[in-house]
Design a protein around this motif. Structure first.
Motif, PDB file in Angstrom:
ATOM      1  N   SER A  70     -79.801  11.257  -9.754  1.00 34.83           N
ATOM      2  CA  SER A  70     -80.656  11.778 -10.405  1.00 34.83           C
ATOM      3  C   SER A  70     -80.565  11.599 -11.898  1.00 34.83           C
ATOM      4  CB  SER A  70     -80.773  13.206 -10.300  1.00 34.83           C
ATOM      5  OG  SER A  70     -81.141  13.299  -8.872  1.00 34.83           O
ATOM      6  N   LEU A  71     -79.313  11.694 -12.663  1.00 34.73           N
ATOM      7  CA  LEU A  71     -78.987  11.424 -14.013  1.00 34.73           C
ATOM      8  C   LEU A  71     -79.129   9.970 -14.269  1.00 34.73           C
ATOM      9  CD1 LEU A  71     -75.740  13.698 -14.075  1.00 34.73           C
ATOM     10  CD2 LEU A  71     -78.018  14.139 -15.387  1.00 34.73           C
ATOM     11  N   LYS A  72     -78.985   8.963 -13.264  1.00 28.39           N
ATOM     12  CA  LYS A  72     -79.008   7.734 -13.729  1.00 28.39           C
ATOM     13  C   LYS A  72     -80.737   7.478 -13.956  1.00 28.39           C
ATOM     14  CE  LYS A  72     -75.073   5.628 -11.654  1.00 28.39           C
ATOM     15  NZ  LYS A  72     -74.390   4.862 -10.578  1.00 28.39           N
ATOM     16  N   LEU A  73     -81.311   8.083 -12.805  1.00 23.29           N
ATOM     17  CA  LEU A  73     -82.760   7.801 -12.936  1.00 23.29           C
ATOM     18  C   LEU A  73     -83.327   8.340 -14.445  1.00 23.29           C
ATOM     19  CD1 LEU A  73     -83.814   8.205  -9.282  1.00 23.29           C
ATOM     20  CD2 LEU A  73     -83.872   6.133 -10.804  1.00 23.29           C
ATOM     21  N   TYR A  74     -82.939   9.561 -14.560  1.00 20.86           N
ATOM     22  CA  TYR A  74     -83.502  10.329 -15.810  1.00 20.86           C
ATOM     23  C   TYR A  74     -83.216   9.764 -17.192  1.00 20.86           C
ATOM     24  CZ  TYR A  74     -83.893  14.070 -19.285  1.00 20.86           C
ATOM     25  OH  TYR A  74     -84.265  14.625 -20.414  1.00 20.86           O
ATOM     26  N   PHE A  75     -81.783   8.859 -17.184  1.00 20.33           N
ATOM     27  CA  PHE A  75     -81.423   8.275 -18.425  1.00 20.33           C
ATOM     28  C   PHE A  75     -82.168   6.959 -18.569  1.00 20.33           C
ATOM     29  CE2 PHE A  75     -78.266  11.900 -18.711  1.00 20.33           C
ATOM     30  CZ  PHE A  75     -78.752  12.460 -19.781  1.00 20.33           C
ATOM     31  N   GLN A  76     -82.649   6.426 -17.408  1.00 21.52           N
ATOM     32  CA  GLN A  76     -82.922   5.168 -17.286  1.00 21.52           C
ATOM     33  C   GLN A  76     -83.772   4.776 -18.555  1.00 21.52           C
ATOM     34  OE1 GLN A  76     -84.750   4.125 -13.667  1.00 21.52           O
ATOM     35  NE2 GLN A  76     -84.511   1.832 -13.733  1.00 21.52           N
ATOM     36  N   ASP A  77     -84.898   5.284 -19.028  1.00 22.02           N
ATOM     37  CA  ASP A  77     -85.781   4.984 -20.039  1.00 22.02           C
ATOM     38  C   ASP A  77     -85.574   5.874 -21.233  1.00 22.02           C
ATOM     39  OD1 ASP A  77     -86.541   7.202 -18.887  1.00 22.02           O
ATOM     40  OD2 ASP A  77     -88.607   6.911 -18.747  1.00 22.02           O
ATOM     41  N   LYS A  78     -84.471   6.398 -21.658  1.00 25.41           N
ATOM     42  CA  LYS A  78     -84.136   7.258 -22.719  1.00 25.41           C
ATOM     43  C   LYS A  78     -83.389   6.439 -23.706  1.00 25.41           C
ATOM     44  CE  LYS A  78     -85.574  11.091 -20.794  1.00 25.41           C
ATOM     45  NZ  LYS A  78     -86.616  10.796 -19.872  1.00 25.41           N
TER      46      LYS A  78
END
Length: 102
Positions: A70-78
């Protein structure tokens, strides 16, 4: 009669030996790299936690796996900017001690 092993354990990571005459030097801003895991503790909404447990049960995933993905997906486009060195290199963290009342 020999017992079967239930678990396979990964070997511990090797730590490089430091020479006595070599001081440990603080490096510049830390780069984001895969390294030793860091333990974190936080409060989570009860419904989210139950959803995670239910999903993990049916998909065969651990809570850790779900949170990391979930954290990887959250920070993917940040866009991630490093903290200032003054903040990053603080040794004392947490609350300031209460001053003594006179």
């Amino acid at each position: 009669m020999a017992k079967e092993r239930k678990f396979d354990f990964a070997p511990l990571p090797l730590v490089p030996d430091l020479q006595e005459d070599e001081p440990e030097v603080a490096k510049g801003p830390a780069e984001v790299v895969d390294g030793a895991p860091t333990k974190v503790t936080f409060d989570c909404d009860f419904v989210l936690m139950e959803n995670m447990k239910d999903y993990g049960y049916w998909e065969g995933l651990t809570q850790k796996d779900i949170i990391i993905e979930s954290l990887k997906l959250y920070f993917q486009d940040k866009e991630i900017r490093p903290r200032p060195d003054k903040i990053r290199n603080r040794t004392k963290v947490g609350r300031k001690p209460k001053s003594a009342l006179v």
